[in-house]
Design an enzyme around this catalytic site. Sequence first.
Site, short mmCIF file in Angstrom:
data_model
loop_
_atom_site.label_atom_id
_atom_site.label_comp_id
_atom_site.label_asym_id
_atom_site.label_seq_id
_atom_site.Cartn_x
_atom_site.Cartn_y
_atom_site.Cartn_z
N LYS A 8 0.85 -1.21 0.00
CA LYS A 8 0.00 0.00 0.00
C LYS A 8 0.87 1.25 0.00
CE LYS A 8 0.90 1.48 4.37
NZ LYS A 8 1.71 2.58 4.70
N ASP A 141 -2.23 -1.77 10.01
CA ASP A 141 -2.46 -1.75 8.56
C ASP A 141 -3.12 -3.03 8.05
OD1 ASP A 141 -1.37 0.75 8.31
OD2 ASP A 141 0.61 0.04 7.70
P1 ATP Z 1 4.19 -0.27 7.73
O1 ATP Z 1 4.07 0.46 6.42
O2 ATP Z 1 2.96 -1.12 8.07
O3 ATP Z 1 4.67 0.59 8.88
P2 ATP Z 1 6.68 -1.30 6.83
O4 ATP Z 1 6.47 -1.49 5.37
O5 ATP Z 1 7.37 -0.02 7.21
O6 ATP Z 1 5.29 -1.40 7.56
P3 ATP Z 1 7.47 -4.04 7.14
O7 ATP Z 1 8.06 -4.34 5.80
O8 ATP Z 1 6.13 -4.58 7.43
O9 ATP Z 1 7.51 -2.47 7.43
O10 ATP Z 1 8.54 -4.55 8.22
C1 ATP Z 1 8.54 -4.07 9.54
C2 ATP Z 1 9.20 -5.13 10.44
O11 ATP Z 1 8.38 -6.29 10.48
C3 ATP Z 1 10.56 -5.58 10.01
O12 ATP Z 1 11.42 -5.40 11.10
C4 ATP Z 1 10.42 -7.06 9.69
O13 ATP Z 1 11.53 -7.80 10.17
C5 ATP Z 1 9.16 -7.48 10.43
N1 ATP Z 1 8.33 -8.49 9.71
C6 ATP Z 1 7.59 -9.43 10.29
N2 ATP Z 1 6.95 -10.17 9.38
C7 ATP Z 1 7.29 -9.69 8.17
C8 ATP Z 1 6.93 -10.04 6.85
N3 ATP Z 1 6.11 -11.07 6.57
N4 ATP Z 1 7.43 -9.30 5.85
C9 ATP Z 1 8.25 -8.25 6.13
N5 ATP Z 1 8.63 -7.89 7.35
C10 ATP Z 1 8.16 -8.60 8.39
#
Ligand code: ATP
Length: 296
Positions: A8, A141
């Site tokens: 997203k 989210d």
């Molecule tokens: P958001 O936009 O919801 O804040 P994000 O895109 O910034 O999320 P993610 O890629 O979801 O961040 O990763 C955040 C943390 O979640 C990382 O430290 C990662 O190690 C952990 N994590 C747990 N499960 C997953 C997964 N399936 N895919 C990616 N990261 C994951």
Amino acid sequence: MELRAYAKINLALDVVGRKDDGYHELRTIMQQIDLYDEIKLHAEAEIGGSGSQGQILISCNDSMVPTDERNLAHKAAKLLFDEFEITDSILIEIEKNIPVSAGLAGGSTDAAAVLTGVNEYFGLGLSQEELIARGVKIGADVPFCVMGGTAYAGGIGEELIPLGALDDYIVLVAVPDTRVSTKWAYNKFDEIAASGNVRHPDIDQLRAAIEMEDFGCVPEFLGNVLEFATMPEYPIISKVKSTMMQNGAAGALMSGSGPSVYGLFMDEDKAAKAYDVLDMFNLVPEERIFLTAFHN
Ligand code: ATP
């Protein structure tokens, strides 16, 4: 079973309060994009039927992602396994295409896909609304990622209102090669907001424009208060955003707590040119730039 877990972007993101438990209350408009992780669910028989029941195994092509119970996809499966007392074992194979910790909800969308997939796989019969109610326990989210498309979200992400599909823009997403801790960004935002130095996006105007299908003015209402926290510390974010604007984006914005930045383009050639400039000047590694579209 094969699933696609879509990333997203936030077309607008505002922080409107902080609850006693430390959670920030948001108002945001989110949009899925055509960048996705590929997830395969394998049932017990396919993983060799090891004998131990109700096991949830994760494999992932990205070594940065935990494959134990910290993985959000694991949390999603566990939640349904416990509630429905599922004794079969499952292997969740995740092929990450969405950069991790980028502000693109990579983990949340994997969790949402697994909720939907496990529900279908084991014939649990949960409605989308029931999956959303469970999703919020995993992360803010996740409810949106279950619903998909374009939506307004309030509260800590659980108050969801679907909005009509947005007209097509070309979406250029660039993820600078740096990590921004979400926790740090929100703490920094609290500091800055206390001094009054933030400009809040007009979420209601953006929502009205989308509802009235006045898509042309969407770029002018893009806004993310968290930019005020991250941009002074991570100049690369402003640099990528201004590069997109200078190369013909109708609008550009940081997504979530960053560092990803997207530009909305009406012209494919301009989007391709902006891609080349970001790559040529080494602002963003090529494998972290995505020329994509809205997913509705
Ligand atoms: P958001 O936009 O919801 O804040 P994000 O895109 O910034 O999320 P993610 O890629 O979801 O961040 O990763 C955040 C943390 O979640 C990382 O430290 C990662 O190690 C952990 N994590 C747990 N499960 C997953 C997964 N399936 N895919 C990616 N990261 C994951």
